[in-house]
Design a protein around this motif. Structure first.
Motif, short mmCIF file in Angstrom:
data_model
loop_
_atom_site.label_atom_id
_atom_site.label_comp_id
_atom_site.label_asym_id
_atom_site.label_seq_id
_atom_site.Cartn_x
_atom_site.Cartn_y
_atom_site.Cartn_z
N GLN A 164 0.82 -1.21 0.00
CA GLN A 164 0.00 0.00 0.00
C GLN A 164 0.86 1.26 0.00
N SER A 165 2.03 1.19 0.60
CA SER A 165 2.89 2.38 0.65
C SER A 165 3.78 2.49 -0.59
N ALA A 166 4.29 1.38 -1.12
CA ALA A 166 5.19 1.44 -2.27
C ALA A 166 4.46 1.59 -3.60
N ASP A 191 -4.69 -0.10 -4.47
CA ASP A 191 -6.09 0.34 -4.52
C ASP A 191 -6.86 -0.37 -5.63
N ALA A 192 -6.23 -0.57 -6.78
CA ALA A 192 -6.89 -1.27 -7.89
C ALA A 192 -7.18 -2.71 -7.53
N LEU A 193 -6.24 -3.37 -6.87
CA LEU A 193 -6.45 -4.76 -6.45
C LEU A 193 -7.54 -4.86 -5.39
N THR A 194 -7.55 -3.90 -4.48
CA THR A 194 -8.57 -3.90 -3.43
C THR A 194 -9.96 -3.71 -4.02
N LEU A 226 5.46 -14.03 -8.42
CA LEU A 226 4.90 -12.67 -8.51
C LEU A 226 5.69 -11.77 -7.57
N LEU A 227 6.93 -11.48 -7.97
CA LEU A 227 7.83 -10.75 -7.10
C LEU A 227 7.88 -9.26 -7.38
N ARG A 228 7.45 -8.85 -8.56
CA ARG A 228 7.50 -7.43 -8.92
C ARG A 228 6.09 -6.92 -9.17
#
Length: 142
Positions: free
Chosen positions: A30-32, A38-41, A78-80
């Motif tokens: 959420q910070s980076a 927000d799109a995923l949420t 899914l590291l990046r």
């Protein structure tokens, strides 16, 4: 394929989408990457609502809603944030295809609902970095 079969297939897809969005949410920050977070949420909330509606539609059609699997396959690590975003985009692409199949197999309120949801997922692809398409969910028409 009957309407009930199409509803069950769509519900199974939503179970997978929700599970995957849960994993993706855990792989972002959420910070980076606040926009991606927000799109995923927002997508997770929409898919949860969609899943719940599909359960009701299956029951209304006289069926027992298909259960979610214990786990689902992910394509690679899914590291990046770019990989997370690409995975989310793939969820929406697959969702539109499944929903368009439901549109083709249904009528009335179910068809209207499926078309509304397909439109949302088609539009949401743009939010996730996808390119505009003339016929989202029907690549054979491009």
């Amino acid at each position: 394929m009957t309407t009930l079969d199409a509803l069950q297939t769509t519900l199974a897809g939503e179970h997978a989408a929700l599970w995957t969005y849960g994993v993706l949410g855990g792989r972002t920050s959420q910070s980076a990457t606040p926009d991606l977070f927000d799109a995923l949420t927002a997508a997770h909330r929409r898919h949860r609502s969609r899943r719940d509606q599909l359960r009701s539609l299956v029951e209304d059609a006289g069926g027992e809603p298909v259960a979610a699997a214990a786990t689902y396959e992910l394509d690679g690590p899914l590291l990046r944030s770019t990989a997370v975003q690409a995975a989310a985009l793939a969820i929406e692409v697959a969702g539109v295809e499944t929903l368009i199949a439901l549109v083709a197999q249904s009528s009335g309120a179910v068809r209207e609902w499926a078309l509304t949801e397909a439109t949302w997922s088609g539009t949401w692809q743009l939010e996730l970095g996808g390119a505009p398409q003339t016929w989202p969910g029907a690549p054979e028409l491009d």
